[in-house]
Design an enzyme around this catalytic site. Structure first.
Site, PDB file in Angstrom:
ATOM      1  CB  SER A 121      -0.971  -0.036   1.196  1.00  0.00           C
ATOM      2  OG  SER A 121      -1.982   0.922   1.049  1.00  0.00           O
ATOM      3  CD  GLU A 220      -1.990  -3.011  -4.097  1.00  0.00           C
ATOM      4  OE1 GLU A 220      -3.094  -3.433  -3.705  1.00  0.00           O
ATOM      5  OE2 GLU A 220      -1.459  -1.991  -3.613  1.00  0.00           O
ATOM      6  CG  HIS A 284      -5.121  -2.797  -0.402  1.00  0.00           C
ATOM      7  ND1 HIS A 284      -4.177  -2.390  -1.325  1.00  0.00           N
ATOM      8  CD2 HIS A 284      -5.011  -1.941   0.644  1.00  0.00           C
ATOM      9  CE1 HIS A 284      -3.529  -1.329  -0.856  1.00  0.00           C
ATOM     10  NE2 HIS A 284      -4.020  -1.032   0.341  1.00  0.00           N
TER      11      HIS A 284
END
Length: 323
Positions: A121, A220, A284
């Site tokens: 992230s 992602e 995630h």
């Protein structure tokens, strides 16, 4: 900008880091957002896997949407790398904050003290910077709160621990319960780089942007509607970041319809003429598989495989955990 980066060296080859030894020490830092840490549960998880835990002071701090001030978070990052008793560094969570640290990082210091560094992230900003300026492999993988203490299913934990201890084989396993999609055929070899798509694009135009030449690009994201994913991919294309990629591995894009996402990926990445494999469970998502950033890999979209073509953790000179 930090004077350390006035004449930056971009590493094209990324070295292995020392493997996490049995009985080793895991250092926990919070370089991004804050979170409440259940120390008892965290210690139990770490001990249950044969390790001990060292929590750095900034984990207990909170500065609005940040886990402590920039100075505190940078201090802990440097301290975790330089402390020779720490065998691997785990991040508490993502959120926001890592980009604020980048121009303060002493990359030469990190280069002299390589060790496994794990997160995803917002941590993508640190992966991009460390692989580019310190020159060793980092790991896009599970974080303590959301993943390891969050009840994520296997192989989340085993994927991480196999990778860090050197038990991972050449072919990265992917659970058969989550079918992959070959969006463009072929096989290609390159350095695996990337991470969170929003963070990759946020770093554009800075000294820490993605060096995309001859890479297998991994992307992602989460909480981005389809049109914004489109905008981010278009930004990469218009910036010339897709011109020399050798392949693309698409991870989980949480919250986006899979069929609509595949259609967009085919539109945006199909014309590149490189292999594209979609649906890899990393990011995630549950499970969340570990990927070695900076490592030389082969992406085989036909066989739907990612194959390590270099050692990512060095087990030959592994540190003994005994006194």
């Amino acid at each position: 900008m930090n004077s350390r980066l006035t004449a930056p060296v971009t590493y094209k080859v990324h070295s292995a880091v020392p493997a996490l030894p049995a009985g080793g020490v895991i250092g926990l830092i919070a370089p991004a957002g804050p979170a409440e840490l259940d120390l008892e549960r965290a210690t139990q998880w770490v001990n249950a896997h044969g390790y001990s835990l060292r929590v750095f002071d900034g984990v207990w701090e909170k500065d609005g949407y940040l886990a402590g001030s920039d100075a505190v978070r940078l201090r802990d990052l440097h301290a975790a790398f330089t402390d020779d008793s720490i065998d691997a560094i785990f991040c508490l969570r993502g959120g926001y904050g890592c980009p604020r640290l980048l121009d303060g990082i002493d990359f030469e210091l990190l280069r002299r003290h390589p060790k496994p560094f794990v997160g995803y992230s917002d941590i993508t900003a640190l992966h991009l910077a460390i692989t580019r300026y310190a020159g060793f492999v980092t790991f896009h993988g599970a974080m303590l709160n959301a993943d390891l203490l969050g009840g994520k299913q296997e192989p989340t934990q085993s994927s991480l621990l196999r990778m860090l201890t050197g038990e991972q084989g050449a072919v990265l396993e992917h659970p058969s319960a989550y079918p992959l999609s070959t969006l463009a055929p072929g096989s290609a070899r390159g350095r695996l780089l990337g991470g969170n798509l929003s963070m990759i694009c946020a770093a554009m135009g800075t000294a820490f942007e993605l060096d995309s030449d001859d890479i297998i690009l991994f992307i992602e994201d989460v909480n981005e509607p389809l049109y914004r994913v489109d905008r981010l991919l278009t930004q990469l294309r218009l910036a010339g970041k897709l011109e020399r990629v050798r392949g693309v591995l698409v991870g989980d894009v949480a919250g986006v319809d899979a069929v609509a996402l595949e259609r967009l990926i085919r539109q945006e990445l199909g014309p590149l003429g490189v292999p594209v494999l979609s649906g890899w469970r990393s990011g995630h998502c549950d499970p969340n598989l570990t990927l070695p950033m900076g490592a030389l890999v082969r992406l085989d979209a036909d066989q739907q495989q990612v194959v390590l073509e270099q050692v990512v953790v060095d087990t030959a000179n592994i540190k003994s955990s005994s006194p």
